[in-house]
Scaffold this motif. Structure first.
Motif, mmCIF file in Angstrom:
data_model
loop_
_atom_site.group_PDB
_atom_site.id
_atom_site.type_symbol
_atom_site.label_atom_id
_atom_site.label_comp_id
_atom_site.label_asym_id
_atom_site.label_seq_id
_atom_site.Cartn_x
_atom_site.Cartn_y
_atom_site.Cartn_z
ATOM 1 N N THR A 1 0.659 -1.229 -0.059
ATOM 2 C CA THR A 1 -0.076 0.297 -0.017
ATOM 3 C C THR A 1 0.961 1.435 -0.081
ATOM 4 O OG1 THR A 1 -1.904 -0.890 1.179
ATOM 5 C CG2 THR A 1 -1.812 1.521 1.084
ATOM 6 N N GLN A 2 0.118 2.216 -0.710
ATOM 7 C CA GLN A 2 1.040 3.632 -0.731
ATOM 8 C C GLN A 2 0.000 4.832 -1.066
ATOM 9 O OE1 GLN A 2 3.208 3.107 -4.839
ATOM 10 N NE2 GLN A 2 4.956 3.302 -4.121
ATOM 11 N N CYS A 3 0.698 5.768 0.079
ATOM 12 C CA CYS A 3 -0.130 6.838 0.220
ATOM 13 C C CYS A 3 0.689 8.420 0.002
ATOM 14 C CB CYS A 3 -0.562 7.383 1.444
ATOM 15 S SG CYS A 3 -1.594 5.831 2.509
ATOM 16 N N GLY A 4 -0.284 9.346 -0.992
ATOM 17 C CA GLY A 4 0.245 9.746 -1.568
ATOM 18 C C GLY A 4 -0.638 10.807 -2.633
ATOM 19 N N LYS A 5 0.169 11.526 -3.639
ATOM 20 C CA LYS A 5 -1.293 12.295 -4.410
ATOM 21 C C LYS A 5 -1.210 11.141 -5.763
ATOM 22 C CE LYS A 5 -1.486 15.882 -2.404
ATOM 23 N NZ LYS A 5 -2.239 16.456 -2.169
ATOM 24 N N ALA A 6 -2.140 11.297 -6.864
ATOM 25 C CA ALA A 6 -2.388 10.811 -8.095
ATOM 26 C C ALA A 6 -2.465 11.983 -8.956
ATOM 27 C CB ALA A 6 -3.556 10.151 -8.007
ATOM 28 N N LEU B 1 5.796 -1.173 -9.723
ATOM 29 C CA LEU B 1 5.045 -1.820 -9.872
ATOM 30 C C LEU B 1 5.085 -2.774 -11.056
ATOM 31 C CD1 LEU B 1 1.930 -1.255 -7.697
ATOM 32 C CD2 LEU B 1 3.957 -2.882 -6.840
ATOM 33 N N PRO B 2 4.914 -4.498 -11.525
ATOM 34 C CA PRO B 2 4.867 -4.832 -12.746
ATOM 35 C C PRO B 2 4.382 -4.351 -13.549
ATOM 36 C CG PRO B 2 5.858 -6.312 -10.867
ATOM 37 C CD PRO B 2 4.938 -5.008 -9.661
ATOM 38 N N PHE B 3 4.200 -4.262 -14.677
ATOM 39 C CA PHE B 3 3.007 -4.791 -15.544
ATOM 40 C C PHE B 3 1.936 -5.621 -15.580
ATOM 41 C CE2 PHE B 3 6.211 -2.187 -18.736
ATOM 42 C CZ PHE B 3 6.144 -0.897 -17.825
ATOM 43 N N VAL C 1 -4.703 -3.042 -9.357
ATOM 44 C CA VAL C 1 -3.996 -2.039 -7.944
ATOM 45 C C VAL C 1 -5.100 -1.138 -7.100
ATOM 46 C CG1 VAL C 1 -1.500 -1.553 -7.902
ATOM 47 C CG2 VAL C 1 -3.333 0.193 -8.678
ATOM 48 N N LYS C 2 -5.889 -1.405 -6.196
ATOM 49 C CA LYS C 2 -7.217 -0.731 -6.139
ATOM 50 C C LYS C 2 -6.978 0.779 -5.178
ATOM 51 C CE LYS C 2 -11.355 0.078 -2.519
ATOM 52 N NZ LYS C 2 -11.531 -0.573 -1.076
ATOM 53 N N SER D 1 -3.380 0.462 -3.243
ATOM 54 C CA SER D 1 -3.606 -1.215 -2.176
ATOM 55 C C SER D 1 -3.338 -2.159 -3.644
ATOM 56 C CB SER D 1 -4.316 -1.068 -1.492
ATOM 57 O OG SER D 1 -4.478 -0.067 -0.710
ATOM 58 N N VAL D 2 -1.986 -2.828 -3.687
ATOM 59 C CA VAL D 2 -1.972 -3.745 -4.830
ATOM 60 C C VAL D 2 -2.845 -5.067 -4.761
ATOM 61 C CG1 VAL D 2 -0.299 -5.663 -5.342
ATOM 62 C CG2 VAL D 2 0.665 -3.520 -4.892
#
Length: 133
Positions: free
Chosen positions: A31-36, A63-65, A69-70, A119-120
């Motif tokens: 899981t990562q948090c940040g800006k999209a 992340l692999p092709f 992810v959600k 989130s993966v």
């Protein structure tokens, strides 16, 4: 023995995928948090497929092709599931670049950028749980 640049890249990609599958390394957090942010191009993506702004796809640095992810918009609670098919974003503080369609469904096209949790998804379609902030 000297390897071509293509062979070196193939080996590096294979090693990174093994590390990802093993769950090692901070670059591959579930899981990562940040800006999209979002983009709408029609050229080729880093994976080689033609970019499609109306597809549910995204760019991620590591992340692999093909990884699903959600992406949750922390400002309005909306979420989407996208497939990683490109590399980026290359702007500090941003964790993912979404297609225009995904950004539209998350409700931030007019703003351009929003706060998200990425989130993966596992093979069962369940996203890793984590709290941002």
């Amino acid at each position: 023995m000297t390897l071509s640049i293509g062979a070196q890249r193939a080996i590096a990609t294979a090693v990174l995928m093994v590390v990802f599958v093993a769950g090692a390394g901070p670059a591959f957090a579930k899981t990562q948090c940040g800006k999209a942010s979002w983009y709408a191009m029609h050229s080729r993506t880093a994976s080689g497929e033609r970019a499609n702004p109306s597809a549910m796809v995204a760019a991620h640095r590591s992340l692999p092709f093909g990884t699903m992810v959600k992406v949750e918009n922390l400002n309005n609670g909306r979420s989407v599931v996208v497939r990683i098919n490109d590399r980026g974003p290359f702007v500090r503080g941003r964790v993912i670049d979404l297609s225009k369609r995904a950004a539209n469904e998350l409700g931030f096209v007019s703003r351009g950028v929003t706060s998200v949790r990425v989130s993966v998804m596992d093979k069962k379609g369940t996203a890793a749980a984590a709290v941002c902030g």
